[in-house]
Enzyme design. Structure first.
Site, PDB file in Angstrom:
ATOM      1  N   CYS A  84       0.839  -1.198   0.000  1.00 20.04           N
ATOM      2  CA  CYS A  84       0.000   0.000   0.000  1.00 20.04           C
ATOM      3  C   CYS A  84       0.876   1.251   0.000  1.00 20.04           C
ATOM      4  O   CYS A  84       1.516   1.567  -0.993  1.00 20.04           O
ATOM      5  CB  CYS A  84      -0.973  -0.029   1.175  1.00 20.04           C
ATOM      6  SG  CYS A  84      -2.311   1.209   1.026  1.00 20.04           S
ATOM      7  N   HIS A 194      -3.664  -4.920  -0.169  1.00 23.85           N
ATOM      8  CA  HIS A 194      -3.135  -5.450   1.085  1.00 23.85           C
ATOM      9  C   HIS A 194      -3.176  -6.977   1.067  1.00 23.85           C
ATOM     10  O   HIS A 194      -4.237  -7.570   1.294  1.00 23.85           O
ATOM     11  CB  HIS A 194      -3.966  -4.938   2.274  1.00 23.85           C
ATOM     12  CG  HIS A 194      -3.708  -3.515   2.627  1.00 23.85           C
ATOM     13  ND1 HIS A 194      -2.815  -3.144   3.593  1.00 23.85           N
ATOM     14  CD2 HIS A 194      -4.235  -2.370   2.128  1.00 23.85           C
ATOM     15  CE1 HIS A 194      -2.794  -1.820   3.686  1.00 23.85           C
ATOM     16  NE2 HIS A 194      -3.651  -1.331   2.805  1.00 23.85           N
ATOM     17  N   GLU A 196      -2.133  -8.966   3.319  1.00 23.86           N
ATOM     18  CA  GLU A 196      -2.464  -9.449   4.667  1.00 23.86           C
ATOM     19  C   GLU A 196      -3.934  -9.309   4.994  1.00 23.86           C
ATOM     20  O   GLU A 196      -4.404  -9.829   6.017  1.00 23.86           O
ATOM     21  CB  GLU A 196      -1.615  -8.708   5.710  1.00 23.86           C
ATOM     22  CG  GLU A 196      -2.084  -7.323   6.095  1.00 23.86           C
ATOM     23  CD  GLU A 196      -1.756  -6.233   5.092  1.00 23.86           C
ATOM     24  OE1 GLU A 196      -1.964  -5.055   5.400  1.00 23.86           O
ATOM     25  OE2 GLU A 196      -1.288  -6.563   3.969  1.00 23.86           O
ATOM     26  N   ASP A 237     -21.464  -7.077  17.696  1.00 23.75           N
ATOM     27  CA  ASP A 237     -21.657  -6.186  18.835  1.00 23.75           C
ATOM     28  C   ASP A 237     -21.084  -6.881  20.065  1.00 23.75           C
ATOM     29  O   ASP A 237     -21.594  -7.919  20.492  1.00 23.75           O
ATOM     30  CB  ASP A 237     -23.143  -5.889  19.047  1.00 23.75           C
ATOM     31  CG  ASP A 237     -23.718  -5.013  17.943  1.00 23.75           C
ATOM     32  OD1 ASP A 237     -22.928  -4.347  17.249  1.00 23.75           O
ATOM     33  OD2 ASP A 237     -24.950  -4.986  17.782  1.00 23.75           O
ATOM     34  N   ASP A 403     -26.171   6.845  13.734  1.00 25.88           N
ATOM     35  CA  ASP A 403     -27.385   6.167  14.203  1.00 25.88           C
ATOM     36  C   ASP A 403     -28.568   7.137  14.169  1.00 25.88           C
ATOM     37  O   ASP A 403     -28.955   7.700  15.203  1.00 25.88           O
ATOM     38  CB  ASP A 403     -27.199   5.665  15.641  1.00 25.88           C
ATOM     39  CG  ASP A 403     -26.176   4.558  15.745  1.00 25.88           C
ATOM     40  OD1 ASP A 403     -26.098   3.742  14.829  1.00 25.88           O
ATOM     41  OD2 ASP A 403     -25.449   4.526  16.753  1.00 25.88           O
TER      42      ASP A 403
END
Length: 554
Positions: A84, A194, A196, A237, A403
C-alpha cells in the site's frame, strides 16, 4: 523450513500486526528493523506502509531509513515487498502531504507522481475487493488465479505513464481509471492492495514473494478492466455480560438483554450471548466475509486504554483472520478520573491499530464534531478526533457510524429548512401514512437525539476527513425487513466517500436490493448471521445471480 528471517520495516504507524501474522502463517520468522544499519544486511524486507505519504516519508527521514532504503533498492536485486503506502513511497512524489508542511519527495525508485482519485466521479477512498490485470509473468503470483480479488483501501494512486511501464506487474481499474496495483522489477515487488487483508489469496501472494522473487516479462494482456466488488460486512456487537466476560450480542433497537427468566430480578434477563468474539469472527472469515467489524457497546468507565479484553480480542482475531478488521467504541479523547492524565483520540486509536485493527469507527464523537463544524460555518480546527486520526493514518482508516431515527412529517414546511427531507418508498411509510421524513442523528447508543440530520452529519464528517460512512437506522434495526433504502440513497448521493448500509437485513434479497437500488459500496448484517438464519454463501450466491459483483471466497 525457511533459511532466513524476514526483516519487517515497522516505522510505527497503523496495523502492522496482521502483516506479522501473515508472515508467520507462511512459516517465516521475523526480525524488526529498528536501526538503519540493519537494512543493508537484510535478506528480504517487507515494508507495510500505513497512513499518509507525507507523514510516512517524514518518519523515514527522521529515523534515517530513507537513505539506506534507496541504496538497498537501487540494484533491483534485493528482495523487497512494499504494501500500500509502502508501494507509493517508491515513487518520486505524491499529492498527499501533511497540512501546513512542505511536500516531501518519495524514495524516487519508480518514475511518477502519486495523485488522488477524482471524487466527483467515484467514491473516494477506493475501498473493497477488486481484480488485477496481469502485465508480467511473476512467481509472486504463481499460486494466485487471475479471477481472485484482493483488498484495496486508498485515496491516492499511481497512474500508468510511459516512464514506469517497465515496473508494472498488475493494473486495476476503479470507475474508468486504470492505476498501478502492483509493481515488480527484479526482486523489488510492491502492491497497492493489502495481501495481509486479502484472505487466502493474499497469503498466497506473500508465499510466492518469499519463495521465488525473480520476474520474467510477459507482453500480452488478458483482461481489459477489473471491477470493484460489493462487500459483505459482518458486525459483532461486543459487550461485557453480567459476569464480566466479553460476548457477542444483538438486540432490537439496542436492547440486548434476554426476556424475563426465573430468578432474575426486575423482569429482565442477562445479556444475550451469541458467542465468543474471536471464534465467531474466525468462523465468518472462513465462510467468506469480506470485512469484520467489532463494535464495542460496553459503557466505558474510564476508557479504551484500560480496556485490555477488547485489545486482546483484536490481537487474537488478527492471528488467523486476514480480511479487514474495524473496531468501534470509546474512540475519543478522555481524561482518567484518578490520575488526571488526558489521552487524545489519536492515542486511543493508535492502541487499536497496534492491536490489529485496520479502521476505527466513531459515533457520538463524530456527531458532536459535525455539529461544531456546521455551527462554525465550515471551519476546521484540526483538533477533532476525525481530523487527528485521518491526518496521521489516512482517511481510509476513519469510519463514521451514524445512528439516525426517522422524524415523520406531513410536509416540508413542518421542519427546519436546515434538515434534509427524504421521500419514503411505498413500503416504508410512517405510522399514519406519512411519505416524508428527516433522519435525526442520535448519540450515546441511540439514547439522546440531536438537532441535526444524518445527511448534514455525513457531509460534515467527510469534510473533516472521514473515509467511510457506516449508516445505520434505528427504526430498521433488528426488524429483518430490509435496509432503509431511502436513507441509503439520500446519504450516498450527498457524499463522495463509500457508504456501508446497516440495520434491517434479514434475507439475501435485502443485499441485492440495497446494491441495485442505491449507490452504497458495502452492506452489513449481524443477527441473521449470528443466528444462522442466513449464511454468507447464501448472500453471495444471491448477489451473483442478480449480477452484482462479489468476491469469490477462496
Amino acid at each position: 523450513m525457511p533459511s532466513f528471517k524476514v526483516s519487517l520495516l515497522d516505522y510505527g504507524a497503523g496495523n502492522v500486526r496482521s502483516v506479522r501474522n501473515a508472515i508467520l502463517a507462511n512459516g517465516y520468522e521475523i526480525e524488526d528493523i529498528t536501526d538503519p544499519a540493519q537494512i543493508a544486511q537484510a535478506k528480504a524486507i517487507i515494508f507495510p506502509g500505513v497512513g499518509s505519504f507525507g507523514s510516512a516519508m517524514r518518519v523515514l527521514q527522521e529515523k534515517g531509513f530513507d537513505g539506506p532504503l534507496r541504496t538497498y533498492l537501487s540494484a533491483h536485486d534485493r528482495p523487497f515487498l512494499g504494501i500500500c503506502l509502502g508501494m507509493q513511497t517508491l515513487f518520486e512524489s505524491s499529492d498527499e502531504h501533511e497540512d501546513g508542511r512542505p511536500a516531501i519527495p518519495g524514495l524516487g525508485v519508480i518514475p511518477g507522481k502519486v495523485i488522488k482519485f477524482d471524487s466527483t466521479k467515484i467514491a473516494v477512498p477506493h475501498i473493497g475487493w477488486n481484480g488485477r490485470i496481469v502485465h508480467q509473468e511473476s512467481p509472486v503470483l504463481r499460486y494466485v488465479a487471475d479471477d481472485e480479488d484482493t483488498y484495496f483501501v486508498h485515496s491516492f494512486y499511481a497512474p500508468v505513464i510511459e516512464e514506469n511501464k517497465e515496473w508494472i506487474l498488475t493494473t486495476t481499474t476503479y470507475g474508468d481509471q486504470p492505476f498501478v496495483s502492483a509493481i515488480q522489477r527484479g526482486s523489488v515487488v510492491a502492491t497497492q492492495f493489502h495481501p495481509e487483508k486479502s484472505g487466502s489469496t493474499g497469503l498466497k501472494v506473500l508465499q510466492g514473494f518469499l519463495e521465488v522473487r525473480i520476474a520474467e516479462s510477459l507482453d500480452a494482456d488478458i483482461k481489459t478492466e477489473t471491477k470493484l466488488t460489493k462487500r459483505v460486512v459482518v458486525a459483532l456487537d461486543v459487550r461485557s455480560n453480567d459476569h464480566g466476560d466479553l460476548v457477542v450480542t444483538k438486540g432490537d433497537q439496542y436492547d440486548v438483554r434476554e426476556n424475563h427468566k426465573e430468578g432474575v430480578v426486575e423482569g429482565r434477563g442477562g445479556v444475550r450471548n451469541l458467542g465468543k468474539p474471536v471464534s465467531l469472527a474466525r468462523r465468518y472469515y472462513q465462510e467468506g466475509a469480506d470485512e469484520i467489524a467489532f463494535l464495542n457497546i460496553t459503557s466505558f468507565r474510564q476508557g479504551v486504554i484500560e480496556d485490555m479484553p477488547m485489545l486482546q480480542v483484536l490481537e487474537e482475531a488478527s492471528k488467523n483472520i486476514f480480511v479487514p478488521l474495524t473496531v468501534g467504541g470509546g474512540i475519543r479523547s478522555y481524561t482518567e478520573p484518578i490520575s488526571g492524565r488526558t489521552w487524545s483520540a489519536l492515542e486511543v486509536a493508535s492502541r487499536y491499530f497496534r492491536a490489529g485493527a485496520d479502521k476505527v469507527s466513531m459515533g457520538s464523537d463524530a456527531v458532536h464534531a459535525a455539529e461544531a463544524y456546521v455551527a462554525s460555518g465550515g471551519t476546521k480546527t484540526g483538533t477533532t478526533s476525525i481530523e487527528m486520526i485521518s491526518r496521521v493514518y489516512g482517511v481510509q482508516a476513519v469510519v463514521v457510524s451514524i445512528d439516525p431515527k426517522r422524524v415523520y412529517i406531513k410536509s416540508k414546511e413542518e421542519v427546519d429548512s436546515k434538515h434534509v427531507v427524504v421521500e419514503l418508498g411505498d413500503d416504508q411509510l410512517g405510522p399514519t401514512g406519512e411519505r416524508l421524513c428527516w433522519y435525526q442523528c442520535t448519540v450515546k447508543g441511540g439514547r439522546e437525539a440531536r438537532n441535526i440530520c444524518a445527511v448534514t452529519v455525513c457531509k460534515a464528517c467527510e469534510a473533516l476527513g472521514a473515509g467511510e460512512i457506516m449508516l445505520n437506522c434505528i427504526d430498521m434495526d433488528g426488524q429483518c425487513n430490509g435496509f432503509d433504502l431511502s436513507l441509503m440513497r439520500a446519504v450516498s448521493r450527498a457524499v463522495s466517500i463509500p457508504v456501508i448500509a446497516s440495520s434491517g437485513a434479514g434475507t439475501p434479497g435485502h443485499f441485492t436490493d440495497v446494491f441495485s437500488k442505491t449507490n452504497v459500496q458495502a452492506a452489513l448484517a449481524a443477527g441473521m448471521f449470528h443466528r444462522r438464519e442466513v449464511e454468507i454463501e447464501d448472500v453471495k450466491a444471491a448477489m451473483h445471480a442478480h449480477g452484482t459483483a462479489t468476491r469469490k471466497s477462496s
